[in-house]
Design a protein around this motif. Structure first.
Motif: not given
Ligand code: SF4
Ligand code: SF4
Ligand code: SF4
Lengths: 147, 202
Positions: A24-43, A128-136
């Motif tokens: 479940g978490c793996g899928i959320e991590i994959a979701a967090a890395l997709n363009p919708r949440y786009d963590p590449e804008r923070i590198g 949630k994907p946003e929570a994962i980005i927050d953690g990162v």
């Protein structure tokens, strides 16, 4: 802040270690890395090799079979490094840990922080994907302060 | 399969028209993010309707019945009866945000909020959600074992009397006075001498 620290803060590469969770978490991590949440804008970029990564995202209860591999993966990462435990499984054992006095599940190698040092904990099942980005982001800030 | 592909194509066309990336950090929950922002409009997805975030406990409302403990999926809520006090420990590092505690709480003392950005950095971090609180217990008049929390006793002895018919109200008040503060075991043992059997109601 030196140039090295700045570079680490603005482009942390992550490595996803799947340690016997329910995925479940793996899928959320994959979701967090997709363009919708786009963590590449923070590198943040996902990398499949721990030797190139700065931050490790660990998911799951870490089964007994899995403990040496997690340790080895951690050792393969170059210093400085940071670890993010994702999901209640990785933090405490979550739904797989029946009770403290009854002991953990017989397959459980322990929560992640018993095996390797953890810097950031992200609760949720799955978060949630946003929570994962927050953690990162929090992990990147910790990472940039390390030598 | 064709239907699926058409749907996918539609999604692809839709996303080529506007920016699909969502703002991060999300921003103000007061703002209505359903209004179009980027071209045809990406939506602020942080807080959708019915999002289950971290549970919020209200110590004031809680009567200490421990119904939430018995339904909690991941043993987030634990209770212990020590020295005339019921101690609640809530370790939200274990919580799976299932919402069963909210469903079962008779006093509406638990509500799932929409707060979900909970990342914390260590056992002594500010953000670590470890709650501990106590409730006074009534001890059995005969043997000293815990019976029920004081607040629960007050609320429910009133409610029971109120919900009964006119005919039985006096009788049940008497019964509550006689045996309300006995533990289950003592009540069972003394049921005959105290005349607690329900047959007298019929
Ligand atoms: S925390 Fe929940 S979603 Fe994540 S791996 Fe464990 S059981 Fe699965
Ligand atoms: S179910 Fe509600 S009233 Fe009962 S102990 Fe839990 S929080 Fe308190
Ligand atoms: S939301 Fe579920 S896991 Fe969390 S405290 Fe309530 S019942 Fe327990």
């Amino acid at each position: 802040m030196g140039l090295k620290q700045k570079a680490r803060l603005y482009s942390p590469w992550v490595f996803h270690a799947h340690c016997s969770g329910c995925n479940g978490c793996g899928i959320e991590i994959a979701a967090a890395l997709n363009p919708r949440y786009d963590p590449e804008r923070i590198g943040v970029t996902l990398h499949n090799n721990p030797r190139h990564a700065d931050i490790m995202l660990v998911e799951g209860i870490v089964a007994k079979q899995h403990v040496p591999f997690l340790k080895r993966t951690y050792d393969q990462m170059p210093t400085p490094k940071a670890v993010v435990a994702i999901g209640s499984c990785a933090i405490t054992g979550g739904v797989f840990k029946p009770d403290d006095d009854k002991g953990p599940s017989y397959t459980q190698g322990g929560p992640v922080d018993r095996i390797i040092p953890v810097d950031v904990y992200v609760p949720g099942c799955p978060p949630k994907p946003e929570a994962i980005i927050d953690g990162v982001i929090k992990a990147a800030i910790i990472l940039s302060k390390r030598e | 399969m064709v239907k699926g592909k058409i749907k996918l194509l539609k999604e692809a066309l839709e996303s080529s028209k506007s920016i699909q990336t969502l703002d991060y950090p999300g921003g103000d929950p007061q703002i209505d993010y359903s209004k179009p922002r980027f071209g045809s409009g990406a939506k602020y997805s942080h807080i959708c309707e019915g999002l289950r975030g971290v549970p919020q406990y209200s110590e004031e409302d809680c009567c200490g019945c421990a119904a939430c403990e018995s339904v909690c999926t991941a043993n987030t809520i634990k209770t212990e009866d020590v020295n005339g006090k019921r101690i609640f420990t809530i370790d939200l590092g274990r919580c799976v945000f299932c919402g069963r505690c909210e469903e079962e709480c008779p006093e509406d003392a638990i509500k799932l909020t929409s707060r979900f950005e909970l990342a914390y950095t260590g056992p002594d971090s500010q953000n670590l959600e470890k709650v501990k609180f106590e409730r006074d217990l009534i001890l059995c008049e005969r043997c000293g074992n815990p019976v029920a929390p004081v607040k629960q006793y007050e609320i429910y002895s009133e409610k029971v009397v109120k919900n009964l018919g006119e005919k039985w109200r006096e009788q049940s008040k008497e019964d509550i006075e006689k045996a309300g503060k006995l533990c289950r075991e003592c009540r069972r043992r003394n049921a005959y001498t105290l005349n607690l059997h329900t047959r007298k109601y019929y």
